[in-house]
Design a protein around this motif. Structure first.
Motif, PDB file in Angstrom:
ATOM      1  N   MET A 140       0.810  -1.213   0.000  1.00 57.48           N
ATOM      2  CA  MET A 140       0.000   0.000   0.000  1.00 57.48           C
ATOM      3  C   MET A 140       0.856   1.282   0.000  1.00 57.48           C
ATOM      4  N   HIS A 141       2.144   1.152  -0.221  1.00 52.11           N
ATOM      5  CA  HIS A 141       3.029   2.307  -0.172  1.00 52.11           C
ATOM      6  C   HIS A 141       2.853   3.204  -1.396  1.00 52.11           C
ATOM      7  N   THR A 142       2.988   4.511  -1.156  1.00 54.76           N
ATOM      8  CA  THR A 142       3.054   5.461  -2.258  1.00 54.76           C
ATOM      9  C   THR A 142       4.460   5.413  -2.866  1.00 54.76           C
ATOM     10  N   ARG A 143       4.637   6.114  -3.975  1.00 49.55           N
ATOM     11  CA  ARG A 143       5.955   6.137  -4.615  1.00 49.55           C
ATOM     12  C   ARG A 143       7.005   6.734  -3.676  1.00 49.55           C
ATOM     13  N   GLN A 144       6.631   7.810  -2.962  1.00 43.51           N
ATOM     14  CA  GLN A 144       7.568   8.449  -2.042  1.00 43.51           C
ATOM     15  C   GLN A 144       7.938   7.504  -0.903  1.00 43.51           C
ATOM     16  N   MET A 145       6.953   6.781  -0.363  1.00 46.34           N
ATOM     17  CA  MET A 145       7.233   5.824   0.704  1.00 46.34           C
ATOM     18  C   MET A 145       8.132   4.700   0.198  1.00 46.34           C
ATOM     19  N   ALA A 146       7.900   4.269  -1.028  1.00 45.46           N
ATOM     20  CA  ALA A 146       8.725   3.207  -1.605  1.00 45.46           C
ATOM     21  C   ALA A 146      10.179   3.664  -1.768  1.00 45.46           C
ATOM     22  N   GLU A 147      10.372   4.932  -2.179  1.00 43.66           N
ATOM     23  CA  GLU A 147      11.730   5.456  -2.328  1.00 43.66           C
ATOM     24  C   GLU A 147      12.435   5.522  -0.979  1.00 43.66           C
ATOM     25  N   ARG A 148      11.721   5.969   0.046  1.00 41.68           N
ATOM     26  CA  ARG A 148      12.323   6.033   1.374  1.00 41.68           C
ATOM     27  C   ARG A 148      12.668   4.635   1.874  1.00 41.68           C
ATOM     28  N   GLY A 149      11.747   3.699   1.635  1.00 41.00           N
ATOM     29  CA  GLY A 149      12.016   2.326   2.026  1.00 41.00           C
ATOM     30  C   GLY A 149      13.213   1.746   1.308  1.00 41.00           C
ATOM     31  N   GLY A 150      13.381   2.122   0.038  1.00 43.64           N
ATOM     32  CA  GLY A 150      14.536   1.669  -0.722  1.00 43.64           C
ATOM     33  C   GLY A 150      15.841   2.176  -0.135  1.00 43.64           C
ATOM     34  N   HIS A 151      15.860   3.450   0.292  1.00 43.01           N
ATOM     35  CA  HIS A 151      17.052   4.012   0.928  1.00 43.01           C
ATOM     36  C   HIS A 151      17.373   3.279   2.226  1.00 43.01           C
ATOM     37  N   ILE A 152      16.343   2.993   3.015  1.00 44.42           N
ATOM     38  CA  ILE A 152      16.547   2.296   4.284  1.00 44.42           C
ATOM     39  C   ILE A 152      17.136   0.909   4.042  1.00 44.42           C
ATOM     40  N   ASN A 153      16.527   0.161   3.133  1.00 44.69           N
ATOM     41  CA  ASN A 153      17.001  -1.195   2.848  1.00 44.69           C
ATOM     42  C   ASN A 153      18.425  -1.195   2.304  1.00 44.69           C
ATOM     43  N   TYR A 154      18.739  -0.214   1.437  1.00 40.61           N
ATOM     44  CA  TYR A 154      20.082  -0.166   0.856  1.00 40.61           C
ATOM     45  C   TYR A 154      21.132   0.147   1.924  1.00 40.61           C
ATOM     46  N   SER A 155      20.856   1.120   2.784  1.00 39.36           N
ATOM     47  CA  SER A 155      21.833   1.485   3.808  1.00 39.36           C
ATOM     48  C   SER A 155      22.050   0.346   4.803  1.00 39.36           C
ATOM     49  N   LEU A 156      20.982  -0.387   5.134  1.00 41.07           N
ATOM     50  CA  LEU A 156      21.124  -1.545   6.023  1.00 41.07           C
ATOM     51  C   LEU A 156      21.907  -2.664   5.326  1.00 41.07           C
ATOM     52  N   LEU A 157      21.678  -2.815   4.035  1.00 38.91           N
ATOM     53  CA  LEU A 157      22.431  -3.810   3.269  1.00 38.91           C
ATOM     54  C   LEU A 157      23.920  -3.475   3.278  1.00 38.91           C
ATOM     55  N   MET A 158      24.254  -2.197   3.104  1.00 41.52           N
ATOM     56  CA  MET A 158      25.655  -1.790   3.116  1.00 41.52           C
ATOM     57  C   MET A 158      26.285  -1.961   4.504  1.00 41.52           C
ATOM     58  N   LEU A 159      25.502  -1.736   5.553  1.00 41.29           N
ATOM     59  CA  LEU A 159      26.004  -1.965   6.908  1.00 41.29           C
ATOM     60  C   LEU A 159      26.353  -3.442   7.094  1.00 41.29           C
ATOM     61  N   LYS A 160      25.472  -4.315   6.630  1.00 39.76           N
ATOM     62  CA  LYS A 160      25.730  -5.758   6.709  1.00 39.76           C
ATOM     63  C   LYS A 160      26.932  -6.142   5.854  1.00 39.76           C
ATOM     64  N   GLU A 161      27.041  -5.533   4.665  1.00 46.33           N
ATOM     65  CA  GLU A 161      28.133  -5.850   3.756  1.00 46.33           C
ATOM     66  C   GLU A 161      29.477  -5.436   4.343  1.00 46.33           C
ATOM     67  N   CYS A 162      29.529  -4.272   4.987  1.00 45.90           N
ATOM     68  CA  CYS A 162      30.771  -3.830   5.616  1.00 45.90           C
ATOM     69  C   CYS A 162      31.168  -4.791   6.738  1.00 45.90           C
ATOM     70  N   ALA A 163      30.197  -5.227   7.534  1.00 51.00           N
ATOM     71  CA  ALA A 163      30.479  -6.191   8.600  1.00 51.00           C
ATOM     72  C   ALA A 163      30.965  -7.510   8.022  1.00 51.00           C
ATOM     73  N   ARG A 164      30.338  -7.943   6.914  1.00 54.01           N
ATOM     74  CA  ARG A 164      30.725  -9.213   6.301  1.00 54.01           C
ATOM     75  C   ARG A 164      32.167  -9.160   5.782  1.00 54.01           C
TER      76      ARG A 164
END
Length: 257
Positions: A140-164
């Motif tokens: 049910m997300h709007t386009r703006q909510m989807a973009e924000r969610g994408g930023h959140i997921n990407y930054s968390l992915l990079m945090l995990k990648e740096c730890a890995r």
């Protein structure tokens, strides 16, 4: 996570000012969130979300430049500053929560000890990470909510990648293997800001992970444990031989469940 962070900040405010005048505290509060144009940006929560810069200084550390700094001299003043800042934090209603954080919030305390030259003081950061989003929770997300969610997921992915990669480099060093792999700290603002948490041996870091008792969340709880275990094992101090491996930490955590 936000509930736990609020409790930590409340305890900090009470314990920092045990003795009147013994401690000086300067506060910065900012968030990392998506901005217009699909970019990631840093916003000052003490200045009505004014945009600020995250830059590397001459000392090699990353600093938030242009953010408002508030001097606090009492527990009440510090608690009020926290409350005022977190009211401005980005949040939206999602399928999962009525008020879900849409940013990573960072509270930075610069602590000094007036009249105590033998004590150098320091900086304490409390970071409340936004949760990653699953596909079925974003229907049910709007386009703006989807973009924000994408930023959140990407930054968390990079945090995990740096730890890995840090963990992999540690294993290579212990085995006398190949040259360490580059750690992509600059891939996101979050990892750029938290770089010292990984690399600085004098920097003490504590990670609080949120797990769910619900059977439907078992896979996600185990995934959280895996990444937190890797972060613990990848600390720079562990490169000299005392930290357990990520697999050992993960097995211990799973057994405790």
């Amino acid at each position: 996570k936000t509930y736990t962070t609020s409790g930590v900040l409340d305890r900090l405010a009470a314990e920092l000012f045990v003795e009147d005048g013994a401690v000086s505290v300067s506060v910065l509060c900012y968030e990392i969130a998506g901005a217009r144009g699909g970019r990631e940006a840093v916003f000052d929560l003490l200045a009505e979300r004014k945009s600020v810069k995250c830059l590397t200084g001459e000392d090699g550390r990353v600093h938030v430049c242009g953010a408002q700094v508030i001097q606090c001299s009492s527990t009440e003043q510090l608690r009020n500053t926290f409350a005022d800042a977190l009211k401005c934090r980005s949040s939206e209603s999602t399928e999962r929560n009525d008020a879900s954080s849409r940013s990573h919030a960072i509270v930075e305390l610069q602590v000094g000890f007036p009249g105590r030259p033998e004590l150098s003081g320091g900086v304490l950061r409390v970071v409340d990470l936004a949760g990653s989003e699953r596909n079925f929770e974003t229907q049910m997300h709007t386009r703006q909510m989807a973009e924000r969610g994408g930023h959140i997921n990407y930054s968390l992915l990079m945090l995990k990648e740096c730890a890995r990669i840090m963990h992999l480099n540690r294993q290579r060093l212990e085995e006398g293997g190949a040259k360490p792999q580059h750690v992509p700290f600059r891939s996101s603002t979050l990892t750029h800001l938290l770089r010292c948490c990984f690399e600085d041996e004098s920097h003490r870091t504590a990670v609080v992970a949120t797990l769910s008792p619900s059977p439907v969340d078992v896979e996600h709880s185990l995934n959280t444990l895996q990444h937190v275990s890797m972060m613990r094992a990848s600390r720079a101090s562990g490169w000299r031989g005392t930290n357990p491996s990520a697999s050992a930490v993960h097995a211990e955590a799973v057994d405790s469940l």
